[in-house]
Design an enzyme around this catalytic site. Structure first.
Site, mmCIF file in Angstrom:
data_model
loop_
_atom_site.group_PDB
_atom_site.id
_atom_site.type_symbol
_atom_site.label_atom_id
_atom_site.label_comp_id
_atom_site.label_asym_id
_atom_site.label_seq_id
_atom_site.Cartn_x
_atom_site.Cartn_y
_atom_site.Cartn_z
ATOM 1 N N LYS A 178 -9.317 2.380 -2.509
ATOM 2 C CA LYS A 178 -9.655 1.790 -1.216
ATOM 3 C C LYS A 178 -11.026 2.262 -0.750
ATOM 4 O O LYS A 178 -11.302 3.460 -0.669
ATOM 5 C CB LYS A 178 -8.581 2.177 -0.199
ATOM 6 C CG LYS A 178 -8.665 1.452 1.131
ATOM 7 C CD LYS A 178 -7.452 1.791 2.001
ATOM 8 C CE LYS A 178 -7.415 0.981 3.270
ATOM 9 N NZ LYS A 178 -6.201 1.270 4.077
ATOM 10 N N CYS B 244 -5.513 -3.383 2.112
ATOM 11 C CA CYS B 244 -5.362 -3.435 3.563
ATOM 12 C C CYS B 244 -6.673 -3.654 4.323
ATOM 13 O O CYS B 244 -7.223 -4.749 4.328
ATOM 14 C CB CYS B 244 -4.634 -2.180 4.037
ATOM 15 S SG CYS B 244 -3.945 -2.295 5.710
ATOM 16 N N GLU C 46 0.840 -1.197 0.000
ATOM 17 C CA GLU C 46 0.000 0.000 0.000
ATOM 18 C C GLU C 46 0.875 1.247 0.000
ATOM 19 O O GLU C 46 1.861 1.351 0.736
ATOM 20 C CB GLU C 46 -0.881 -0.022 1.257
ATOM 21 C CG GLU C 46 -1.821 1.147 1.402
ATOM 22 C CD GLU C 46 -2.727 1.010 2.626
ATOM 23 O OE1 GLU C 46 -3.608 1.867 2.803
ATOM 24 O OE2 GLU C 46 -2.560 0.040 3.402
#
Length: 262
Positions: free
Chosen positions: A110, A144, A41
């Site tokens: 995300k 994540c 990330e």
């Protein structure tokens, strides 16, 4: 499909140096027979860099995407990487997949931002399932915290994802996510999960490493320690098909019972 995971925090704040780190890793991965290299990330810029996130953010088709396309083409392997994406005045925490031929295959923003830091610097994405075909394997992207929501991963499973690539910035004290949750996600959804993390201290965060590629049997094919590493493991479509036949979670679902979940 041999898959390489680059567990590294690179050089926070320096896009130029991070491209060099990625180039070197791509060379090593290609020499080991990898068809895909995944980086963590926000690998392009660094994660805990404050207002430099907005300053260094680029469009999905920006200069750094072109540079990574060149790296992918020169080494002959696909590359997935995390970066801050700018669209107008909006900044997203994104991950992009570029083919071995240098084509941009998929870009994911995300959807679940973690903590005050991310909410202060990013806008959440709105598309939960982003996929591309790579060597006959359906590759999905997630970042994540997203993988900690079972609905997200199940959506990928229902959409046919074979390999879920998850660039991450997993920090202390949440290492159980890498150690326990990720293999369970792979098992319960009958897919491979490549979870590739940052390492070491960066600003207020202590990244724990422990990158892994978990199979549909819930077993880690490879597992990193706490330092910088380049991991290699194979994604086997034949094994995946056999595992899905033996463990028919998706077929045995009863969606009519799950209305309360939404």
């Amino acid at each position: 499909m041999r898959t390489a995971l680059l567990q590294s925090s690179g050089r926070p704040g320096s896009v130029v140096e991070n491209l060099k780190v990625l180039d070197a890793a791509a060379g090593r991965a290609a020499a080991a027979g990898a068809a895909l290299l995944a980086a963590p990330e926000m690998f392009l810029t660094g994660y805990a860099i404050g207002d430099d996130i907005a300053r260094l953010a680029e469009p999905a088709d920006g200069d750094s995407a072109d540079a990574i396309a060149d790296i992918a083409s020169r080494h002959g392997l696909a590359i997935a990487y995390g970066y801050p994406e700018r669209e107008g005045e909006t900044v997203f925490n994104s991950a992009q997949l570029i083919s071995a031929g240098g084509d941009r295959l998929a870009n994911y923003r995300k959807t679940h931002l973690f903590g005050c830091f991310e909410h202060d610097h990013f806008t959440p994405g709105e598309q939960p399932v982003v996929q591309a075909e790579l060597d006959g394997i359906t590759v999905g992207l997630m970042i994540c915290y997203d993988v900690e929501f079972p609905e997200n991963v199940r959506a990928h499973a229902l959409a046919g994802t074979d390999l879920l690539v998850v660039p991450t910035a997993q920090m202390h004290p949440f290492q159980f996510v890498a150690e326990a949750l990720v293999p369970v996600r792979a098992w319960e959804n009958q897919l491979y999960v490549a979870y590739v993390n940052r390492v070491g201290q960066e600003g207020e965060f202590d990244f724990v490493g422990l990158s892994t590629l978990a199979g549909p049997d819930g077993v880690a094919r490879t597992r990193a320690g706490r330092g910088e590493e380049l991991l290699l493991a194979d994604v086997d479509p034949a094994f995946l098909a056999a595992s899905r036949k033996a463990n028919p979670y998706l077929k045995d679902r009863r969606p009519g019972l799950y209305g309360s979940l939404i």
